[in-house]
Motif scaffolding. Sequence first.
Motif, short mmCIF file in Angstrom:
data_model
loop_
_atom_site.label_atom_id
_atom_site.label_comp_id
_atom_site.label_asym_id
_atom_site.label_seq_id
_atom_site.Cartn_x
_atom_site.Cartn_y
_atom_site.Cartn_z
N ARG A 109 -15.29 -18.31 -17.66
CA ARG A 109 -16.28 -16.94 -17.78
C ARG A 109 -17.56 -16.57 -18.37
O ARG A 109 -17.51 -17.04 -18.96
CB ARG A 109 -15.01 -15.97 -18.13
CG ARG A 109 -15.68 -14.29 -17.73
CD ARG A 109 -14.55 -13.85 -18.41
NE ARG A 109 -14.27 -13.08 -19.38
CZ ARG A 109 -15.33 -12.28 -19.91
NH1 ARG A 109 -15.93 -11.84 -19.78
NH2 ARG A 109 -14.71 -12.30 -21.70
N SER B 3 -16.63 -16.12 -12.44
CA SER B 3 -15.85 -17.40 -13.04
C SER B 3 -16.58 -18.55 -12.54
O SER B 3 -16.88 -18.73 -11.19
CB SER B 3 -14.72 -17.37 -13.03
OG SER B 3 -14.40 -15.94 -14.43
N SER C 68 -9.22 -14.09 -24.15
CA SER C 68 -10.12 -15.12 -23.10
C SER C 68 -11.27 -13.14 -22.67
O SER C 68 -12.03 -13.39 -22.16
CB SER C 68 -9.98 -16.17 -22.13
OG SER C 68 -9.24 -15.43 -21.76
N ALA C 69 -10.14 -13.25 -22.36
CA ALA C 69 -10.33 -11.41 -21.39
C ALA C 69 -11.62 -10.55 -22.00
O ALA C 69 -12.24 -10.18 -20.69
CB ALA C 69 -9.38 -10.87 -20.28
N THR C 70 -10.91 -10.48 -22.88
CA THR C 70 -12.14 -10.06 -23.98
C THR C 70 -12.93 -10.12 -24.44
O THR C 70 -14.20 -9.02 -24.97
CB THR C 70 -11.02 -8.20 -24.39
OG1 THR C 70 -10.62 -9.04 -25.50
CG2 THR C 70 -10.41 -7.83 -23.52
#
Length: 535
Positions: free
Chosen positions: A326, A335, A434-436
């Motif tokens: 990402r 992504s 990973s998302a934040t």
Amino acid sequence: MSIPSAPTFLESESTFDVPFGVPQAFKFEGKKIYVRDCYPQYYDLLVSLLEDDGVERVSVTGTPGNGKSTFYLYFVTRYIEENPEKIIALASFTKSRKMMSCKTCKDGSLHSEANIPRNNVDLYLYDGPPEQQQPDDSGKLVVFTCPNFGWFNDIVRDSYHRTRYMPDWAFSELQKANIELELGISAQVLNERFRLFGGSARYCLSTNEEYVNKGRAKIRQGLSKITSLRHIESCFDGETDLDLVSNRLMRYVISDPTRLYHADLVPASEEISILMKERLDSDLQHERIKLMRWLEGSSKASTFACWLFENFVHEELQKGGTFIIRPLGSAERESDQLVIDKQQGVYQRFKEKIALDQIFRDIYHAPEASTLKSIDSLIVTPDLLVLFQITRNSSHPVASEGIVDLLMKLGKLQDAKANRISVQLIFVVPIQMSATYKSQPVMNKDVFGLSFENLRACDCGVVPGIARVKKRKLNDLGIYNVGQLVEADPMKISFVQNALDKLQADFAAMQELSFLNTMKQFVLGVDYSIQNVTV
């Protein structure tokens, strides 16, 4: 008996004579002690703590063999010299916390004692973990000891106690000490010992080969104890024989110099790191994943958890495949995919000095040791450099000089500056982060942000490799700043010429680095959970 007085050499020289008659847990091997650069700093730190009304006891601890007992001798000698009017109790203790010897020092003279004196003592200095604290209503206490669960468990709730960790020896320090003490250890032997024992001066600087071989045997014995996840957990929890595992295989790392009361556990050396990984690979494949999951909740072992995670990531990326990454930064981008070709043959980690033609292949490489600043591994193609930083921390600033140093070694720095090669940075983190995960800042050392004229005005101490002793020699030559150093006769400053040349080369390389500001950053989440795993 009396302590030899030496008020000047403790401040200005790199060695001093071993004080005669001072109680020691282990008799020091040799006649002189090397004064590390950190000793005067830690001396001032301890004196400051002793002057604090809220502190009654201080423990100086760290990796076994890193010089706590020699610092004890330094502290004893200097403190007695600077405080001749005080009465000081000196004592040594075994690992099982039994007193070996006790003496009091008054007016510079030592007097043997059958027991720890209870009255009229200004300061207690102990080499080794004591059975109990100093007597009530008496002087303050400093304990110089390896991590000892018994002692530290006894004082864990003591609000008047402070702990301070000492740093391990850097290889450059060991080299200097070998020369200053005239030990005659060859460069090859010193390097081999450092690879195995890490920053343990006890073994690296020993002139007794039989003693060194016993150290090697202790490491093998410690490795043999790693047979289960529970055993490693117990190592961190203090429920196992610390001497058999932690003290032989692990070292304490001070990650934040402003928090000397905290240190993390990591494998003690490059070779032990490899051997431990082999043990985990061969006997604990399933257990290793469980261990990483357990370590997530262990505040005592965050660095060790990072080490395990890094090795896991290397193995996953070495297998090759397609990975979702990402983009990080202000731009909203979808992504992307990272394709890594599976390596052929047996995987081997590379060193910095590997032939360049072995690097320029579109495959994943991991360094043999942590010698590449700012990154953990990379992929190199003729027009692309992908850098991997493996971390479990949400904040991980990147040192620009590490990236520049790597580009110089690859012969790609000018290509990067001219945008003939694209540089990308991928942060590899646990999947749940990973998302934040956010874009990370690229940081310069302060010295590289100066103009050349301002650099010339800086004190010589800004040059890496010029510490207390060399700086004093330069001052004796009338050289106080970098400008004077640059203009000095090369013959007179030959002992620092290499350090000066490197600083000048690094300073020149660190100019015109606009490409770092546009370097693309990505995050790659790695899932190290497995099905049916319970912790």
